[in-house]
Structure formats: structure tokens, C-alpha cells
Enzyme design. Structure first.
Site, PDB file in Angstrom:
ATOM      1  N   GLU A 132     -16.626  68.487  99.525  1.00  0.00           N
ATOM      2  CA  GLU A 132     -15.930  68.431  98.333  1.00  0.00           C
ATOM      3  C   GLU A 132     -15.302  69.644  97.945  1.00  0.00           C
ATOM      4  OE1 GLU A 132     -19.990  69.205  96.357  1.00  0.00           O
ATOM      5  OE2 GLU A 132     -19.194  68.205  98.256  1.00  0.00           O
ATOM      6  N   HIS A 152     -27.407  62.051  99.080  1.00  0.00           N
ATOM      7  CA  HIS A 152     -28.420  61.949  97.720  1.00  0.00           C
ATOM      8  C   HIS A 152     -29.149  60.585  97.635  1.00  0.00           C
ATOM      9  CE1 HIS A 152     -25.590  65.084  96.644  1.00  0.00           C
ATOM     10  NE2 HIS A 152     -26.807  65.672  95.702  1.00  0.00           N
ATOM     11  N   ASP A 161     -23.241  64.920  91.868  1.00  0.00           N
ATOM     12  CA  ASP A 161     -22.697  66.387  91.910  1.00  0.00           C
ATOM     13  C   ASP A 161     -21.202  66.479  92.314  1.00  0.00           C
ATOM     14  OD1 ASP A 161     -23.090  66.018  94.645  1.00  0.00           O
ATOM     15  OD2 ASP A 161     -24.460  67.589  94.672  1.00  0.00           O
TER      16      ASP A 161
END
Length: 279
Positions: A132, A152, A161
Site C-alpha cells: 500500500e 492478516h 492497517d
């Protein structure tokens, strides 16, 4: 009357030295290249770097000598995860450290988007997590062997996140949900087909192409560059304001009540991948 002292931005020579343990910076003709690294090789995740990044984005953004920013990695890997950062279960962290982690996780992406007012280019130089940082850039290019995935959920943690947030806004909610639940990798060509990246190149051509794009962007007037970036980055600003805090709070709440801990589950996952369950 006492003359007022003006507080100006930190100089490149100062902040490039300040963050050199985690980010190697070079600048030429207004183009700043920021390269993630650990000991001169591929970046291996650490909480120290996690903290440094958000501060670095602020310093870079406040320097008027920076006109275009390139973010890339080092060697043949983008980011190497380190399960040992979870050696202490998050629920056992002191309350103040948990709060600091929440704020730092928010600032890591917020400062990249809200503090930097110049065009940005992400150049993903290989496989690794947390793409990201590059996909939030105005233009994103990658190598053929780059992979995009959010581990995750498979690791027993809600995906909050920022990794899922970027996928939701790039490929749509249905596709993002599929990749979140399965943890399936998205390779470079698939990332291009899905609209996550703009170009896929051999590794040796990646950074030269990033600089070529940056030099092309530099041909426009300064005001055009800055205001175009403002328009282009606005959807990310809206997404972060609307959803980042919400998603991160859910992830961190679950981590705070998790008695087993991420490290133990990661060990079990690794064992299953090797054909044996680690107890």
C-alpha cells in the site's frame, strides 16, 4: 521590537541523514528517490522503521526543493515480514505503547497522503507485504514477480492497517473481500489487469522507468504538478478519512484481546505450509 525568527523546513541533508538507517534518499533536479532498506539490502520490517516512515513523509513534504517523489525498495524484495516483531503479544504491550502504535499506524499512511503535495511514483521492486505504500502513490509500477496480498485474516487478525483499504478502493469490494479471506497472491500481471499498477517491467528496468516518468512529470509548470497531485490524490484522502481509523480500530481491538498472539499462529501457519502442524 524583537525580530521574529521564522521556522523553516528541515533541509534534505539533515533528514536524509536522520532516516538513513531505514530510508536511503537521493535527489537530482528536484526528483527525490526514497528507498526502503535494512543494512543496505531488502527492507525487513521493524517497529523502528514503522515509526520513522511517518516522520520522514512529513519532512519530505515540507521541503520545497522536492518536486517529485519515487518510493522503491532495495534488491529483489519489496518488504520482508518479520514475525519476531510479535514476540511479545500485543495484549501484553503497555497501554501507552498500544496507543502509540495506533497513532503511528494512522500517520504512516495519513502523512504519506496529507503531507506530501507533489506527484508520487511507487516502484515495487519485488515480492513482499505492505504494497500500500506504493499503491497509494499517483503512479505505481512493479516488477513481474511482485505480489500483492493481505495475510492478516489467514494469520487470525482483522485486515485493518491499510492493505485491504487500498484493495477495496482499487479493485472493488467483492474482489478485495476474496483476496482478504483467501490471502491469495496477486502477481504483477494480474495487478496490471486489475488496475492496481500502471506498468509491469523487468527488475533492471524498473527504477530507470520510474525516473523517466518523474522527468516527464517535471516538464509541466510547478503549480500544474502540485495541483494535479491534489486532484489525483483526493480519492485517497477521502478513503483514509472515511475508513482508515474505523478499520484500524477493529484490527487493534482484536489484537488487544488475542490471548494466543500473532507469533504463535504464524508459526502454526508456517508449519502447515511445510506439511506439518507446529504445536
Amino acid at each position: 521590537m524583537t525580530e521574529r525568527r521564522m521556522i523553516g523546513p528541515t533541509k534534505f541533508e539533515e533528514y536524509s541523514e536522520k532516516y538513513k538507517e531505514f530510508l536511503l534518499m537521493t535527489r537530482r533536479d528536484g526528483i527525490i528517490e526514497v528507498r526502503l532498506h535494512t543494512d543496505g539490502g531488502p527492507y525487513k520490517h521493524s517497529w523502528e522503521a514503522h515509526t520513522a516512515w511517518s516522520h520522514a513523509w512529513s519532512d519530505i513534504g515540507r521541503d520545497p526543493e522536492n518536486e517529485v517523489m519515487i518510493i522503491s525498495g532495495t534488491g529483489d524484495k519489496w518488504v520482508i515480514g518479520d514475525p519476531e516483531v510479535w514476540n511479545t503479544k500485543f495484549m501484553d504491550w503497555p497501554k501507552q505503547k498500544k496507543l502509540e502504535q495506533y497513532h503511528e499506524s494512522l500517520r504512516l499512511l495519513e502523512n504519506l497522503i496529507f503531507c506530501i503535495d507533489i506527484p508520487t511514483i511507487g516502484a515495487i521492486n519485488g515480492p513482499g507485504t505492505h504494497c500500500e505504500l506504493a499503491t497509494l502513490c499517483d503512479i505505481t509500477i512493479c516488477t513481474e514477480d511482485a505480489d500483492f496480498f493481505d495475510p492478516h485474516y489467514l494469520g487470525g487478525t482483522p485486515p485493518g492497517d491499510g492493505m485491504l483499504l487500498t484493495l477495496q478502493n482499487m479493485i472493488g469490494f467483492k474482489k478485495a473481500a476474496y483476496y482478504a479471506y483467501t490471502g491469495k497472491n496477486i502477481n504483477g500481471q494480474t495487478a496490471l489487469d486489475l488496475g492496481i499498477v500502471s506498468e509491469v517491467l523487468p527488475r533492471e528496468k524498473l527504477l530507470p522507468r520510474a525516473w523517466e516518468l518523474a522527468e516527464m512529470i517535471m516538464q509541466a509548470p510547478r503549480s500544474t504538478r502540485h495541483l494535479s497531485h491534489s486532484i489525483i490524490s483526493r480519492p485517497w484522502k477521502q478513503a483514509l478519512v472515511s475508513d482508515q481509523g474505523f478499520q484500524l480500530a477493529h484490527q487493534m481491538y482484536d489484537m488487544a484481546i488475542d490471548e494466543e498472539g500473532a507469533l504463535e499462529r504464524l508459526k502454526k501457519m508456517q508449519g502447515r505450509l511445510m506439511g506439518k502442524d507446529v504445536q
